[in-house]
Design a protein around this motif. Structure first.
Motif, PDB file in Angstrom:
ATOM      1  N   SER A  66      -3.080 -11.294  -5.153  1.00  0.00           N
ATOM      2  CA  SER A  66      -3.768 -11.394  -4.177  1.00  0.00           C
ATOM      3  C   SER A  66      -3.430 -12.380  -3.085  1.00  0.00           C
ATOM      4  N   CYS A  67      -3.047 -12.025  -2.082  1.00  0.00           N
ATOM      5  CA  CYS A  67      -2.146 -12.897  -1.006  1.00  0.00           C
ATOM      6  C   CYS A  67      -2.978 -13.167   0.235  1.00  0.00           C
ATOM      7  N   TYR A  68      -3.148 -14.658   0.294  1.00  0.00           N
ATOM      8  CA  TYR A  68      -3.780 -15.050   1.612  1.00  0.00           C
ATOM      9  C   TYR A  68      -2.686 -16.069   2.107  1.00  0.00           C
ATOM     10  N   ILE A  69      -3.193 -16.541   3.513  1.00  0.00           N
ATOM     11  CA  ILE A  69      -2.414 -17.678   3.983  1.00  0.00           C
ATOM     12  C   ILE A  69      -2.343 -18.801   2.991  1.00  0.00           C
ATOM     13  N   TRP A  70      -3.071 -19.211   2.265  1.00  0.00           N
ATOM     14  CA  TRP A  70      -3.067 -20.448   1.610  1.00  0.00           C
ATOM     15  C   TRP A  70      -2.693 -20.361   0.202  1.00  0.00           C
ATOM     16  N   ASN A  71      -2.031 -18.822  -0.185  1.00  0.00           N
ATOM     17  CA  ASN A  71      -1.661 -18.759  -1.584  1.00  0.00           C
ATOM     18  C   ASN A  71      -0.556 -17.892  -1.744  1.00  0.00           C
ATOM     19  N   ILE A  72      -0.054 -17.200  -0.602  1.00  0.00           N
ATOM     20  CA  ILE A  72       0.845 -16.196  -0.867  1.00  0.00           C
ATOM     21  C   ILE A  72       2.175 -16.468  -1.539  1.00  0.00           C
ATOM     22  N   ARG A  73       2.777 -17.580  -1.181  1.00  0.00           N
ATOM     23  CA  ARG A  73       4.132 -18.137  -1.712  1.00  0.00           C
ATOM     24  C   ARG A  73       3.746 -18.914  -3.256  1.00  0.00           C
ATOM     25  N   LYS A  74       2.753 -19.356  -3.524  1.00  0.00           N
ATOM     26  CA  LYS A  74       2.358 -19.558  -4.748  1.00  0.00           C
ATOM     27  C   LYS A  74       2.398 -18.372  -5.798  1.00  0.00           C
ATOM     28  N   ASN A  75       1.548 -17.617  -5.198  1.00  0.00           N
ATOM     29  CA  ASN A  75       1.283 -16.416  -6.077  1.00  0.00           C
ATOM     30  C   ASN A  75       2.677 -15.401  -6.455  1.00  0.00           C
ATOM     31  N   LEU A  76       3.426 -15.431  -5.282  1.00  0.00           N
ATOM     32  CA  LEU A  76       4.962 -14.885  -5.418  1.00  0.00           C
ATOM     33  C   LEU A  76       5.805 -15.501  -6.514  1.00  0.00           C
ATOM     34  N   GLU A  77       5.489 -16.948  -6.593  1.00  0.00           N
ATOM     35  CA  GLU A  77       6.498 -17.582  -7.401  1.00  0.00           C
ATOM     36  C   GLU A  77       6.076 -17.425  -8.716  1.00  0.00           C
ATOM     37  N   GLN A  97      -2.284 -10.948   3.665  1.00  0.00           N
ATOM     38  CA  GLN A  97      -0.979 -11.576   4.012  1.00  0.00           C
ATOM     39  C   GLN A  97       0.127 -10.676   3.621  1.00  0.00           C
ATOM     40  N   VAL A  98      -0.232  -9.761   2.980  1.00  0.00           N
ATOM     41  CA  VAL A  98       0.564  -8.437   2.829  1.00  0.00           C
ATOM     42  C   VAL A  98       0.993  -7.634   3.984  1.00  0.00           C
ATOM     43  N   PRO A  99       2.198  -7.882   4.705  1.00  0.00           N
ATOM     44  CA  PRO A  99       2.370  -7.124   6.135  1.00  0.00           C
ATOM     45  C   PRO A  99       2.305  -5.957   6.241  1.00  0.00           C
ATOM     46  N   ASP A 100       1.976  -5.209   7.290  1.00  0.00           N
ATOM     47  CA  ASP A 100       1.864  -3.717   7.402  1.00  0.00           C
ATOM     48  C   ASP A 100       3.321  -3.130   7.346  1.00  0.00           C
ATOM     49  N   LYS A 101       4.353  -4.351   7.708  1.00  0.00           N
ATOM     50  CA  LYS A 101       5.836  -3.758   7.696  1.00  0.00           C
ATOM     51  C   LYS A 101       6.348  -4.688   6.702  1.00  0.00           C
ATOM     52  N   PRO A 102       6.457  -4.143   5.337  1.00  0.00           N
ATOM     53  CA  PRO A 102       6.754  -5.095   4.312  1.00  0.00           C
ATOM     54  C   PRO A 102       8.149  -5.142   3.958  1.00  0.00           C
ATOM     55  N   GLU A 103       8.942  -4.692   4.597  1.00  0.00           N
ATOM     56  CA  GLU A 103      10.283  -4.784   4.329  1.00  0.00           C
ATOM     57  C   GLU A 103      10.876  -6.225   4.113  1.00  0.00           C
ATOM     58  N   GLY A 104      10.423  -7.034   4.974  1.00  0.00           N
ATOM     59  CA  GLY A 104      10.811  -8.670   4.791  1.00  0.00           C
ATOM     60  C   GLY A 104      10.448  -9.151   3.474  1.00  0.00           C
ATOM     61  N   LEU A 105       9.164  -8.663   3.143  1.00  0.00           N
ATOM     62  CA  LEU A 105       8.514  -9.047   1.882  1.00  0.00           C
ATOM     63  C   LEU A 105       9.314  -8.678   0.660  1.00  0.00           C
ATOM     64  N   PHE A 106       9.778  -7.309   0.645  1.00  0.00           N
ATOM     65  CA  PHE A 106      10.319  -6.846  -0.598  1.00  0.00           C
ATOM     66  C   PHE A 106      11.581  -7.617  -0.658  1.00  0.00           C
ATOM     67  N   ALA A 107      12.152  -7.797   0.535  1.00  0.00           N
ATOM     68  CA  ALA A 107      13.699  -8.684   0.402  1.00  0.00           C
ATOM     69  C   ALA A 107      13.461  -9.899   0.033  1.00  0.00           C
ATOM     70  N   GLU A 108      12.522 -10.710   0.402  1.00  0.00           N
ATOM     71  CA  GLU A 108      12.269 -12.080  -0.279  1.00  0.00           C
ATOM     72  C   GLU A 108      11.700 -11.964  -1.518  1.00  0.00           C
ATOM     73  N   ALA A 109      11.010 -11.043  -2.055  1.00  0.00           N
ATOM     74  CA  ALA A 109      10.698 -10.959  -3.445  1.00  0.00           C
ATOM     75  C   ALA A 109      11.013  -9.685  -4.087  1.00  0.00           C
ATOM     76  N   PRO A 110      12.469  -9.567  -4.363  1.00  0.00           N
ATOM     77  CA  PRO A 110      12.999  -8.456  -5.019  1.00  0.00           C
ATOM     78  C   PRO A 110      12.285  -7.901  -6.434  1.00  0.00           C
ATOM     79  N   TYR A 111      11.695  -8.957  -6.994  1.00  0.00           N
ATOM     80  CA  TYR A 111      10.717  -8.740  -8.152  1.00  0.00           C
ATOM     81  C   TYR A 111       9.546  -7.884  -7.699  1.00  0.00           C
ATOM     82  N   LEU A 112       9.294  -7.698  -6.829  1.00  0.00           N
ATOM     83  CA  LEU A 112       8.078  -7.002  -6.327  1.00  0.00           C
ATOM     84  C   LEU A 112       8.233  -5.604  -6.527  1.00  0.00           C
ATOM     85  N   ASP A 113       7.379  -5.065  -7.299  1.00  0.00           N
ATOM     86  CA  ASP A 113       7.485  -3.419  -7.412  1.00  0.00           C
ATOM     87  C   ASP A 113       6.665  -2.647  -6.388  1.00  0.00           C
ATOM     88  N   PHE A 114       5.422  -3.139  -6.158  1.00  0.00           N
ATOM     89  CA  PHE A 114       4.415  -2.548  -5.016  1.00  0.00           C
ATOM     90  C   PHE A 114       3.779  -3.282  -4.272  1.00  0.00           C
TER      91      PHE A 114
END
Length: 613
Positions: A66-77, A97-114
């Motif tokens: 669950s991603c917010y401005i204060w924890n998204i990178r910690k949770n992704l790691e 903190q999950v962007p409506d246009k999530p292409e950048g998020l998926f590129a940054e986190a290739p381990y992300l499935d959904f």
């Protein structure tokens, strides 16, 4: 049959019970196929759990973050590490903190499935049902982003929100948080309850993304459920409740809920605090709610979140339906009821200028908000309208990326200039804010300023702007020395990509050494607090500078001299924390004069005539 394990991670520095996990589980377990085939394991929600998280997992099938401005990178790691150890685990991200246009998020986190957008209950349950199929069709899942067979990210439209009368079981009343409360307390922590009474927000402020629910109708949880939750919080000895409504007090029943909270506190002592965001437009209900909470010592006062007092700015951020006049009336009504009022303002909003910012802060004082004008930087959130390409171009937004906190991996995008406010103007606004916050809000010149304003001698702006400019022009003066140090800190902040948005002061050894030497028990420092604690070290010099500044601009009078003496005495009493053995006396009725704006200044029973500059 072995159930598939679902784990949840939403680590935060604050110990908030993970309401989102409880809501996801409560809705999902109303569906027999999910209840039979999946097991929701205990959530990870406070920082100390990060160290043992990986070793605590047992064959995770789905891992939610669950991603917010204060924890998204910690949770992704954490999610990356989970995927590395358990390659078959399905990683699902959600939260604001999950962007409506999530292409950048998926590129940054290739381990992300959904990735799930907006409210998660219905999409997650749909996804869990599809995962039970031999050939799942992810295109059927509402508000889901996923990689198609061609590797391209696809995003499904949001089809469903929870119904108007939200009848999902309460995760608190279902007993989902028993273990979480115990585990937090076992770690020496005091868990904070997150509490929803409704969802949605009828406003559309462009800088905001309240749960991706802007301009949506309010949907209510049943009042019976909420009443039972209040009893539960009291029984579990929960000290603090953080309200998750966007506009508490907007509904008539909110007053009844407040009465119940107060009644439970008075009987059992719990909950002892209730913090919430109030309805934006002034109404009697917010006044009544605030009065009840303050009288029960469950709140210190009420925050009126103005953000700006400038009409053009409010129009630009789509907040013009919340007029300043309403805030002024609300502030006066709260003051009449003995409730302190605070306000929030954001520096860097579109169409704000240096002059409008200075005028705006002073308008807040004119509205009677003397206790605190809290100033925040403008941060672009991923799904806010202000952060989209069109707004950036239209308003000439100049931004920089900075760490959110000291020694933290989170990042924020901060606005440091617009086409109406240069970065130098942005710095000027901060200097003026620190002067007003340090002198007025923290009590060093508040009474004097109120006297000068009420009697038409000097406006708030004509008092505080020359004081600031004199301080900037004289770096060795009592006001100037600490102000120049803060200005240098902000210049370093603009130049150094490693300096955090919050806790800037903690990166400056000389500044924090001084602060800890003077007030060793204070853990964190705002810029104006540090400036104030420097200035109060020599009150005689402060008031000497103040008298000299006024002498050059204001005709001398007995009332002015008495006001200066009263102010200096009140500042000394405030710093000492106790009344002196001999209570000062004055030739004027200062106490009642400042207590009630309708009472004129009197000397020996007669109105006073004050010389005007």
């Amino acid at each position: 049959m072995t159930q598939r394990k679902i784990y949840f991670c939403g680590v935060n520095r604050a110990v908030h019970l993970p309401l989102v996990w409880g809501c996801l589980r409560a809705y999902a377990e109303t569906i027999p196929a999910i209840r039979e085939n999946y097991s929701f394991e205990e959530p990870f929600f406070f920082m100390a759990q990060r160290d043992t998280l990986l070793d605590s997992l047992r064959e995770p099938y789905v891992f939610l973050i669950s991603c917010y401005i204060w924890n998204i990178r910690k949770n992704l790691e954490i999610a990356r590490q989970v995927k590395e150890r358990y390659p078959n685990a399905i990683i699902v991200a959600g939260g604001p903190q999950v962007p409506d246009k999530p292409e950048g998020l998926f590129a940054e986190a290739p381990y992300l499935d959904f990735a799930i957008h907006n409210e998660g209950e219905i999409p997650l349950s749909q996804l869990l049902l599809e995962l039970l199929k031999d050939q799942p069709d992810y295109a059927k899942v509402s508000a889901l982003s996923w990689r198609g067979p061609d590797g391209q990210v696809r995003t499904n439209a949001m089809k469903d929100r929870l119904p108007m009368e939200i009848t999902v079981p309460s995760p608190y009343l279902e007993g989902y948080f028993e273990h979480s409360i115990e585990s937090a307390r076992a770690a020496g922590l005091d868990p904070i309850v997150l509490w929803e009474t409704n969802r949605g927000c009828p406003y559309s402020c462009t800088f905001c993304d309240w749960g991706s629910a802007n301009m949506t109708k309010l949907r209510r949880f049943p009042i019976e459920r909420l009443s039972r939750e209040i009893d539960y919080f009291s029984q579990k000895r929960i000290r603090a409740i953080l309200g998750c409504d966007s506009n508490f007090g907007i509904l008539p029943r909110d007053l009844d809920l407040t009465r119940q909270l107060v009644a439970r506190k008075l009987v059992s002592g719990y909950p002892s605090r209730f913090i919430t965001s109030y309805a934006k437009n002034a109404n009697d209900r917010v006044v009544d709610i605030s009065k009840l909470l303050v009288q029960a010592e469950m709140a210190n006062g009420t925050i009126l979140a103005m953000q700006s007092t400038t009409t053009e700015v409010l129009e630009a951020v789509r907040r013009s339906n919340i007029p300043f006049e309403g805030y002024r009336k609300m502030s006066q009504r709260l003051k009449d009821e003995g409730v302190r009022t605070y306000t929030e303002m954001i520096v860097g909003l579109p169409r704000e200028t240096r002059q409008s910012w200075v005028t705006g802060m002073c308008k807040a004082l004119e509205a009677g908000i003397h206790d605190d004008v809290m100033v925040y930087e403008c941060v672009l959130l991923p799904n806010s309208q202000l952060g989209d390409a069109a707004s950036r171009e239209k308003y000439g937004l100049k931004t920089m990326i900075r760490p959110y906190l000291a020694d933290d991996m989170e990042r924020v995008e901060v606005v440091i200039g617009t086409n109406t406010m240069s970065t130098e103007d942005w710095l000027y606004c901060w200097m003026f804010s620190i002067i007003v916050q340090g002198l007025h809000n923290l009590g060093l010149t508040r009474y004097l300023a109120m006297f000068l304003h009420r009697e038409g001698v000097l406006s708030y702006e004509n008092l505080y702007r020359p004081l600031m400019e004199e301080a900037l022009a004289n770096p060795e003066s009592p006001l100037g020395r600490p102000l120049h140090r803060i200005r240098q800190l902000l210049l370093d902040y603009l130049a150094d990509s490693r300096m955090p948005m919050e806790d800037k002061l903690l990166t400056q050894q000389d500044m924090i050494d001084f602060a800890r030497r003077v007030m060793p028990s204070k853990p964190a420092w705002l810029l104006h607090e540090w400036w104030w604690v420097n200035v109060i070290q020599d009150q005689e010099s402060l008031f000497a500078q103040l008298r000299a500044n006024l002498a050059a601009r204001v005709p001398a009078s007995a009332a002015l001299e008495s006001a200066l003496r009263f102010q200096q005495d009140m500042a000394a009493i405030m710093l000492r924390g106790t009344m002196p053995d001999t209570v000062p006396t004055y030739p004027y009725n200062w106490m009642e004069y400042f207590e009630d704006e309708k009472i004129p200044l009197r000397e020996a029973g007669a109105p006073v005539q004050v010389a005007v500059a």
